[in-house]
Design a protein around this motif. Structure first.
Motif, PDB file in Angstrom:
ATOM      1  N   PHE A 232       1.234  -1.397   0.024  1.00  0.00           N
ATOM      2  CA  PHE A 232       0.225   0.332  -0.025  1.00  0.00           C
ATOM      3  C   PHE A 232       1.449   1.027   0.086  1.00  0.00           C
ATOM      4  CE2 PHE A 232      -3.537  -2.854   2.341  1.00  0.00           C
ATOM      5  CZ  PHE A 232      -3.886  -3.079   1.346  1.00  0.00           C
ATOM      6  N   GLN A 236       0.849   4.220  -2.331  1.00  0.00           N
ATOM      7  CA  GLN A 236       0.346   5.750  -2.250  1.00  0.00           C
ATOM      8  C   GLN A 236       1.656   6.676  -2.586  1.00  0.00           C
ATOM      9  OE1 GLN A 236      -0.716   6.015   1.585  1.00  0.00           O
ATOM     10  NE2 GLN A 236      -1.177   7.971   1.901  1.00  0.00           N
ATOM     11  N   HIS A 241      -2.750   7.812  -3.937  1.00  0.00           N
ATOM     12  CA  HIS A 241      -4.008   6.438  -3.224  1.00  0.00           C
ATOM     13  C   HIS A 241      -3.730   5.603  -2.529  1.00  0.00           C
ATOM     14  CE1 HIS A 241      -5.878   9.386  -5.720  1.00  0.00           C
ATOM     15  NE2 HIS A 241      -5.862   9.277  -7.168  1.00  0.00           N
ATOM     16  N   ASP A 242      -4.874   5.737  -0.502  1.00  0.00           N
ATOM     17  CA  ASP A 242      -4.583   5.817   0.110  1.00  0.00           C
ATOM     18  C   ASP A 242      -5.276   4.052  -0.505  1.00  0.00           C
ATOM     19  OD1 ASP A 242      -3.222   4.061   2.828  1.00  0.00           O
ATOM     20  OD2 ASP A 242      -4.503   5.716   3.422  1.00  0.00           O
ATOM     21  N   PHE A 243      -5.097   2.479  -0.025  1.00  0.00           N
ATOM     22  CA  PHE A 243      -5.378   1.678  -0.166  1.00  0.00           C
ATOM     23  C   PHE A 243      -5.481   0.723   1.421  1.00  0.00           C
ATOM     24  CE2 PHE A 243      -5.134   1.871  -4.268  1.00  0.00           C
ATOM     25  CZ  PHE A 243      -5.887   2.387  -5.379  1.00  0.00           C
ATOM     26  N   SER A 244      -5.276   1.098   1.260  1.00  0.00           N
ATOM     27  CA  SER A 244      -4.661   0.898   3.850  1.00  0.00           C
ATOM     28  C   SER A 244      -6.213   0.319   4.073  1.00  0.00           C
ATOM     29  CB  SER A 244      -3.736   1.701   4.211  1.00  0.00           C
ATOM     30  OG  SER A 244      -4.320   2.237   4.716  1.00  0.00           O
ATOM     31  N   TYR A 246      -9.251  -1.023   2.657  1.00  0.00           N
ATOM     32  CA  TYR A 246      -9.460  -1.243   1.601  1.00  0.00           C
ATOM     33  C   TYR A 246      -9.769  -2.870   2.468  1.00  0.00           C
ATOM     34  CZ  TYR A 246     -10.501   1.425  -1.430  1.00  0.00           C
ATOM     35  OH  TYR A 246     -11.174   3.012  -2.980  1.00  0.00           O
ATOM     36  N   MET A 251      -8.111  -7.155  -1.148  1.00  0.00           N
ATOM     37  CA  MET A 251      -6.933  -6.674  -2.677  1.00  0.00           C
ATOM     38  C   MET A 251      -6.397  -7.946  -2.812  1.00  0.00           C
ATOM     39  SD  MET A 251      -7.116  -3.486  -2.070  1.00  0.00           S
ATOM     40  CE  MET A 251      -8.776  -4.025  -2.759  1.00  0.00           C
ATOM     41  N   LEU A 288      -7.229  -2.714  -9.374  1.00  0.00           N
ATOM     42  CA  LEU A 288      -7.718  -2.590  -8.043  1.00  0.00           C
ATOM     43  C   LEU A 288      -8.966  -1.227  -8.087  1.00  0.00           C
ATOM     44  CD1 LEU A 288      -4.941  -1.694  -5.441  1.00  0.00           C
ATOM     45  CD2 LEU A 288      -5.794  -3.439  -6.419  1.00  0.00           C
ATOM     46  N   ASP A 418     -10.584  12.034  -4.055  1.00  0.00           N
ATOM     47  CA  ASP A 418     -10.315  10.904  -3.539  1.00  0.00           C
ATOM     48  C   ASP A 418     -11.302  10.373  -2.637  1.00  0.00           C
ATOM     49  OD1 ASP A 418      -9.809   8.455  -1.669  1.00  0.00           O
ATOM     50  OD2 ASP A 418      -7.581   8.919  -1.898  1.00  0.00           O
ATOM     51  N   TYR A 439     -15.836  -2.727  -0.959  1.00  0.00           N
ATOM     52  CA  TYR A 439     -14.377  -2.799  -1.110  1.00  0.00           C
ATOM     53  C   TYR A 439     -13.771  -2.862   0.150  1.00  0.00           C
ATOM     54  CZ  TYR A 439     -15.746  -4.036  -5.985  1.00  0.00           C
ATOM     55  OH  TYR A 439     -16.263  -3.979  -6.930  1.00  0.00           O
ATOM     56  N   MET A 440     -14.032  -1.266   0.954  1.00  0.00           N
ATOM     57  CA  MET A 440     -13.674  -0.468   1.823  1.00  0.00           C
ATOM     58  C   MET A 440     -14.144  -2.065   3.079  1.00  0.00           C
ATOM     59  SD  MET A 440     -14.423   2.412   1.007  1.00  0.00           S
ATOM     60  CE  MET A 440     -14.165   3.695  -0.606  1.00  0.00           C
TER      61      MET A 440
END
Length: 549
Positions: A232, A236, A241-244, A246, A251, A288, A418, A439-440
């Protein structure tokens, strides 16, 4: 002649996968004009005496008035069993299934179902229909291939397969007798490989082999917090962009697919590969972001929106009022334009005229570019009535695409945004955010629901996706239509409208340790000044700037 035939056989790809599980891959192959030669090249490249963990389903545009000889022809190119589909036929691996003339076909629980077409010839899209059902049925074990053909059938189906975590392949333009269908699929940006038909079997075998290996460690991906955190951070640092927050399972599936495509055996190896390859970081990022949308998707929901929500937007509004709408996660714009059309139709029906501002946002810059252009392939005719096509779209001179009418386009503002870190829009009458929250993780879902409540006027409308809920914040909304996930915003008993956005929006952690970023980045180290500016901007940048004359 016999020697030549034997030599040809010796060049075929030999496959040897001994997997006892019935959970095999299904490869759906769509073709139209010029497809027969492509089929011959494809199946001639497979030596089928050994076992495969795949079945093949061929969907070709066939003359509805003539018996098809395709089954007999394909049998000449392969040693696998070839069947013309009968209704209720169970799909088995190491077999080939061919759609019969004058039928459409779906798959459910591995069983093929035939239906008579409801649309006249020329408006049927049987490849899209089957690909979409295959994506629902097989998820990441769905593989879609688009071969030679005119038109655009298969393009929307490819999007569904990619969203489900499957693989998409298109025939190379130079090898296709008719390049309309492959070109249309390629323009989606979702094709994993562009190959000639004789190159495709080897790619399939490599992918299936890689998938079997990667499945051994995919469960570890979901729970290896350190590996995910590092991936992630790389994402980022390169994409901002932050997918931490999700879901790890989501993932994990996406990362698993990238392992299989790249023939990488462990998550650690993939992490090291990401550090070396900016292109792979971008590819993972795009994977993603995959979202499937079309005009008036889920017809019942739009009927409910039209009946139960749109009229409420105009209640207690004076003629000088502005109606404000936010479409969060708008992808390529189809849903945003659909809602704009509903609003326009209501104003025309009631002879009302208001200023309409529709903000449509997404983190995918390429998707926003498509939405801004407002040009879509002729495949949209499958989801839009003839009346709406005539009223709100203009057919382009190429005959293969439509442009949204200016009176609808002028209602919308598209922007890259975002939802996790950027301030929301405010004083809104409607928010539509469908199939993004799923997805979160729960914590992030609740923060975003709070943000929506902050952004909505009292008695304004919130539309969520089919599988999404309000969770613990259900007391902030009343239900308008439970089935369609339509909710009405209520006054907050705790007066949380006064809560500052800095408390609602999750803090961006990536800039907190410049040393950590430098250690993880794939080469370029940001100067200290730039790192400092980024950190300041992340924490205290204003949400708006007023510029005078």
């Amino acid at each position: 002649m016999e020697n030549t035939k034997n030599e040809a056989k010796s060049t075929k790809l030999s496959i040897n996968l001994n997997k006892s599980s019935d959970d095999f891959f299904i490869v759906a192959i769509g073709a139209s004009a010029g497809g027969l030669g492509a089929f011959e090249s494809f199946f001639s490249a497979i030596h089928s005496n050994s076992h495969m963990n795949m079945a093949f389903v061929l969907v070709q545009h066939l003359d509805p008035n003539h018996k098809s000889l395709l089954t007999q022809l394909i049998q000449n190119y392969t040693n696998m069993k070839v069947f013309e589909v009968e209704n209720g036929m169970k799909v088995r691996k190491n077999c080939v299934y061919i759609i019969p003339p004058n039928y459409e076909m779906k798959i459910s629980l591995g069983v093929l179902h035939l239906e008579r077409p409801t649309k006249k010839r020329g408006h049927r899209l049987p490849i899209n229909l089957f690909f979409q059902s295959l994506a629902n049925d097989k998820q990441n074990k769905a593989i879609g291939i688009i071969l030679s053909g005119m038109g655009h059938d298969g393009t929307e189906g490819i999007k569904s397969i990619k969203e489900a975590g499957g693989i998409a392949i298109a025939q190379s333009i130079e090898s296709a007798e008719f390049d309309g269908m492959p070109s249309s699929a390629i323009t989606t940006g979702m094709i994993d490989d562009i190959l000639s038909p004789d190159e495709m079997p080897e790619k399939l075998i490599n992918y299936v082999n890689g998938n079997i290996k990667s499945q051994i460690i995919v469960s570890q991906i979901s729970y290896d917090e350190d590996i995910l955190k590092n991936i992630f951070l790389i994402l980022q640092n390169q994409t901002s962009h932050d997918f931490s927050m999700y879901k790890p399972s989501t993932m994990g599936r996406r990362i698993e697919r990238r392992l299989a495509v790249n023939k990488i055996n462990t998550i650690q190896e993939y992490y090291e590969y990401l550090k070396r390859s900016k292109n792979e970081v971008n590819t993972l990022f795009n994977d993603l972001l995959i979202g499937v949308t079309n005009f008036f998707r889920d017809e019942e929901i739009f009927l409910s929106l039209e009946k139960n929500a749109i009229p409420k937007l105009f209640l207690k509004k004076t003629p000088d009022s502005t109606i404000r709408v936010w479409i969060a996660g708008c992808s390529t714009g189809e849903e945003a334009y659909s809602i704009a059309i509903l609003i326009m139709e209501y104003m025309q029906k009631t002879k009302k005229s208001f200023t309409i501002q529709i903000f449509a946002t997404d983190i995918d810059e390429s998707a926003i570019a498509t939405a801004r252009a407002g040009v879509y392939s002729s495949s949209i005719t499958a989801n839009i009535s003839q009346e709406r096509l005539e009223n709100y779209f203009i057919k382009n001179s190429d005959g293969n695409s439509y442009r949204i009418h200016k009176n609808i386009r002028d209602m919308l503002i598209f922007s890259v945004h975002d939802i996790i870190k950027d301030p929301p829009f405010s004083k809104l009458d409607l928010i539509s955010c469908r199939n993004l929250l799923i997805y979160m993780n729960i914590e992030l879902q609740q923060k975003i629901i709070s943000i929506f409540h902050y952004a909505l006027n009292e008695n304004a409308i919130l539309l969520l996706g089919n599988s999404e809920t309000l969770g613990e914040l259900a007391n902030l909304y009343t239900v308008l239509d439970a089935k369609s996930k339509l909710f009405e915003c209520q006054k907050d008993p705790d007066n949380n409208k006064k809560t500052t956005l800095s408390r609602l929006l999750p803090t961006n952690q990536i800039y907190h340790s410049s040393q950590h970023i430098n250690r993880l980045s794939s080469g370029v180290k940001l100067p200290l000044r730039e790192l400092t500016e980024n950190a300041i901007l992340e924490q205290i940048a204003p949400s708006a700037v007023l510029v005078n004359e």
